[in-house]
Write an enzyme that holds these catalytic residues in place. Sequence first.
Site, short mmCIF file in Angstrom:
data_model
loop_
_atom_site.label_atom_id
_atom_site.label_comp_id
_atom_site.label_asym_id
_atom_site.label_seq_id
_atom_site.Cartn_x
_atom_site.Cartn_y
_atom_site.Cartn_z
CB THR A 187 -1.27 11.23 -2.44
OG1 THR A 187 -0.65 11.15 -1.18
CG2 THR A 187 -0.53 12.20 -3.32
NE ARG A 215 6.01 10.28 5.89
CZ ARG A 215 5.29 10.13 4.79
NH1 ARG A 215 4.36 11.01 4.47
NH2 ARG A 215 5.50 9.12 4.00
CB ILE A 216 8.86 15.94 5.02
CG1 ILE A 216 8.51 17.19 5.85
CG2 ILE A 216 8.90 16.28 3.52
CD1 ILE A 216 9.55 18.28 5.82
CB THR A 237 0.26 8.22 -5.25
OG1 THR A 237 -0.43 7.78 -4.09
CG2 THR A 237 -0.16 7.33 -6.42
N GLY A 238 1.98 6.65 -3.11
CA GLY A 238 2.34 5.39 -2.46
C GLY A 238 3.14 5.69 -1.22
CE LYS A 239 7.51 2.76 3.81
NZ LYS A 239 8.52 1.72 3.96
#
Length: 316
Positions: A187, A215-216, A237-239
């Site tokens: 991202t 998916r959002i 950013t990340g999961k």
Amino acid sequence: MGWAIALQGGAGDIPLSLPPDRKQPREAALRHCLQIGVSALKANKPPLDVVELVVRELENNQNFNAGRGSVLTSNGTVEMEACIMDGNTKKCGAVSGLSTVVNPISLARLVMEKTPHIYLAFDAAEAFAREQGVETVDANHFITPENVERLRQAKEANRVQLDYTQPITGTAPKETSAPKGDSQIGTVGCVAVDNMGNLATATSTGGFVNKMVGRIGDTPIIGAGTYANSLCAVSATGKGESIIKATVARDVAALMEYKGLSLKEAAAYVIQHCVAKGNAGLVAVSAEGEVTMPFNTTGMFRACATEDGYSEIGIW
Ligand code: ASP
């Protein structure tokens, strides 16, 4: 008080052995985008314009998971999302489910400026893009050979949805960690403050490789992946699922607002204690011109600069 800027190109399990042909172009892109942002701030461009400008540049760079470099859903399609927010006014705009818009961040800004709403998604967002005359291309433009290969690898490694690794244990809440290996390209996001203390943030993503259609993630969700107020601007950013549950970006601002923590203290607290290890990173600036870029993953593509001459570009 002075201007400051920070940008991120994704956090995750970035191997220390990242080959030079993957490392160098991303470092060069971060340097180039940082330079663009710094020049814009020096030219007294409003932070909202600066973050949009920088994120557009990152979206146009195939080395990051946004715009042209967006990763693919389990159906092999692209569903891009983005969000932009102005700190002083708290005006914000977000988009999801884009498949033809070249610069999702600019469409998010148009949602903010040209509609009475905050968030448009899928067909309605695509229709709004056409109505506004933003640049669109055939959806195939975004389906790069690299991302077709990433999807193939992700499907091979885990036929169930996202290519998560095993749950990790420890004191942090139980979560799965971020995707591994080459599937983890990041991202993008940018935060900026001018020397009057005006703040803005922008984040843009293709989401996760092999994500379910529809998916959002956290990126377009105000307070999760993206948030700014009069104290700070944050881009995470990340999961996404973990970042949403921890309301990462808003919690940084809330700790400053309600507990009087400094930007660095607030961001470090959230990354260390509120979101599971291996799941998240963020970049943030404060109205005072401080900058911070903590992460609890192996690495995070990142860069920053401040008016007093400090500058940093890093991965691990
Ligand atoms: N946060 C993004 C998402 O979950 C992914 C990333 O930051 O790389 O959609």
